[in-house]
Design an enzyme around this catalytic site. Structure first.
Site, PDB file in Angstrom:
ATOM      1  CG  ASP A 109      -1.463  -5.732  -4.043  1.00 58.03           C
ATOM      2  OD1 ASP A 109      -2.052  -5.816  -5.115  1.00 58.03           O
ATOM      3  OD2 ASP A 109      -0.577  -4.883  -3.833  1.00 58.03           O
ATOM      4  NE  ARG A 171       4.482   0.576   8.593  1.00 55.86           N
ATOM      5  CZ  ARG A 171       4.384  -0.432   7.729  1.00 55.86           C
ATOM      6  NH1 ARG A 171       3.208  -0.869   7.365  1.00 55.86           N
ATOM      7  NH2 ARG A 171       5.478  -1.007   7.252  1.00 55.86           N
TER       8      ARG A 171
HETATM    9  C1  PRP Z   1       1.329  -5.964   2.832  1.00 53.18           C
HETATM   10  C2  PRP Z   1       0.053  -6.447   3.496  1.00 53.18           C
HETATM   11  C3  PRP Z   1       0.031  -7.904   3.173  1.00 53.18           C
HETATM   12  C4  PRP Z   1       0.731  -7.970   1.834  1.00 53.18           C
HETATM   13  C5  PRP Z   1      -0.298  -8.103   0.763  1.00 53.18           C
HETATM   14  O1  PRP Z   1       2.394  -6.167   3.682  1.00 53.18           O
HETATM   15  O2  PRP Z   1       0.074  -6.210   4.886  1.00 53.18           O
HETATM   16  O3  PRP Z   1       0.715  -8.669   4.136  1.00 53.18           O
HETATM   17  O4  PRP Z   1       1.448  -6.755   1.650  1.00 53.18           O
HETATM   18  O5  PRP Z   1       0.328  -8.173  -0.498  1.00 53.18           O
HETATM   19  P1  PRP Z   1       0.149  -9.431  -1.437  1.00 53.18           P
HETATM   20  O6  PRP Z   1      -1.294  -9.811  -1.435  1.00 53.18           O
HETATM   21  O7  PRP Z   1       0.593  -8.905  -2.782  1.00 53.18           O
HETATM   22  O8  PRP Z   1       1.036 -10.525  -0.955  1.00 53.18           O
HETATM   23  P2  PRP Z   1       3.859  -5.582   3.416  1.00 53.18           P
HETATM   24  O9  PRP Z   1       4.731  -6.660   2.813  1.00 53.18           O
HETATM   25  O10 PRP Z   1       3.747  -4.300   2.674  1.00 53.18           O
HETATM   26  O11 PRP Z   1       4.419  -5.361   4.900  1.00 53.18           O
HETATM   27  P3  PRP Z   1       3.834  -4.374   6.045  1.00 53.18           P
HETATM   28  O12 PRP Z   1       2.534  -4.955   6.527  1.00 53.18           O
HETATM   29  O13 PRP Z   1       4.882  -4.390   7.099  1.00 53.18           O
HETATM   30  O14 PRP Z   1       3.633  -3.012   5.421  1.00 53.18           O
END
Ligand code: PRP
Length: 186
Positions: A109, A171
């Site tokens: 993201d 999920r």
């Molecule tokens: C999500 C995804 C990445 C991160 C990407 O994890 O798995 O690790 O966000 O976002 P970024 O590019 O803005 O850093 P999340 O923190 O939602 O945890 P999860 O995998 O446990 O849902």
């Protein structure tokens, strides 16, 4: 947060079907198998979102593969925005020095999580390190880096399913869908 029992009712639009995801994962597995031919590969997945992708991808790679799991949390942000501050909740369980590492993510993201993880893992002296992400949301990128393997580029919408959550729910949907605003605004 009000979650419908069937989950599907909270989805406004299916972005990627189960079949589209399966076909893409198979294609990525083939590419990775060809690119790393003759090598052993260590897949490092970042919990929890990448769990289904990792489980499916590893079975599409026809090479000697080791797996390791990390869990990180971004803090200072909220449920829909990451802050860039990353805390390691679970570290690697084996050294990666001298190994070919492929970091497996569900979504990139802002790129802040991956940016932190890449620096952290490079510090452990792997032979090589590349990134494979099922989803890429380039509209929100704050840090640029090369993504070696990407499944799908997606628009800037709030997506759930196939590992991706909202408030830790959704999920287990087998597809990736856009959440109805009512589901996260209430
Ligand atoms: C999500 C995804 C990445 C991160 C990407 O994890 O798995 O690790 O966000 O976002 P970024 O590019 O803005 O850093 P999340 O923190 O939602 O945890 P999860 O995998 O446990 O849902």
């Amino acid at each position: 947060m009000k979650v419908s029992q069937d989950l599907v009712s909270d989805v406004a639009e299916v972005l990627l079907t189960e079949e589209q995801i399966a076909a893409k994962v198979a294609e990525l597995g083939q590419r990775i198998t060809a690119d790393y031919a003759g090598h052993e590969l260590t897949l490092v997945s970042v919990l929890k979102g990448s769990l289904p992708f990792m489980a499916d991808l590893m079975r599409r790679i026809s090479l000697p593969v080791r797996i390791d799991l990390m869990e990180v949390s971004s803090y200072g942000g909220n449920a829909t925005e990451s802050s860039g501050l990353v805390r390691i909740l679970k570290d690697l369980s084996a050294p990666i020095e001298g190994r070919d590492v492929l970091l497996v993510e569900d979504i990139i993201d802002t790129g802040l999580t991956l940016n932190y993880l890449l620096r952290y893992l490079k510090g452990k002296n792997p032979r090589s390190i590349k990134v494979c992400s099922l989803l890429d949301k380039p509209a929100r990128r704050l840090v640029e880096f090369p993504l070696d393997y990407v499944g799908f580029e997606i628009p800037d919408a709030f997506v759930v399913g196939y590992g991706l959550d909202f408030g830790e729910v959704y999920r287990n949907l087998r597809f990736v869908g856009v959440l109805r605003p009512e589901a996260y605004e209430s």
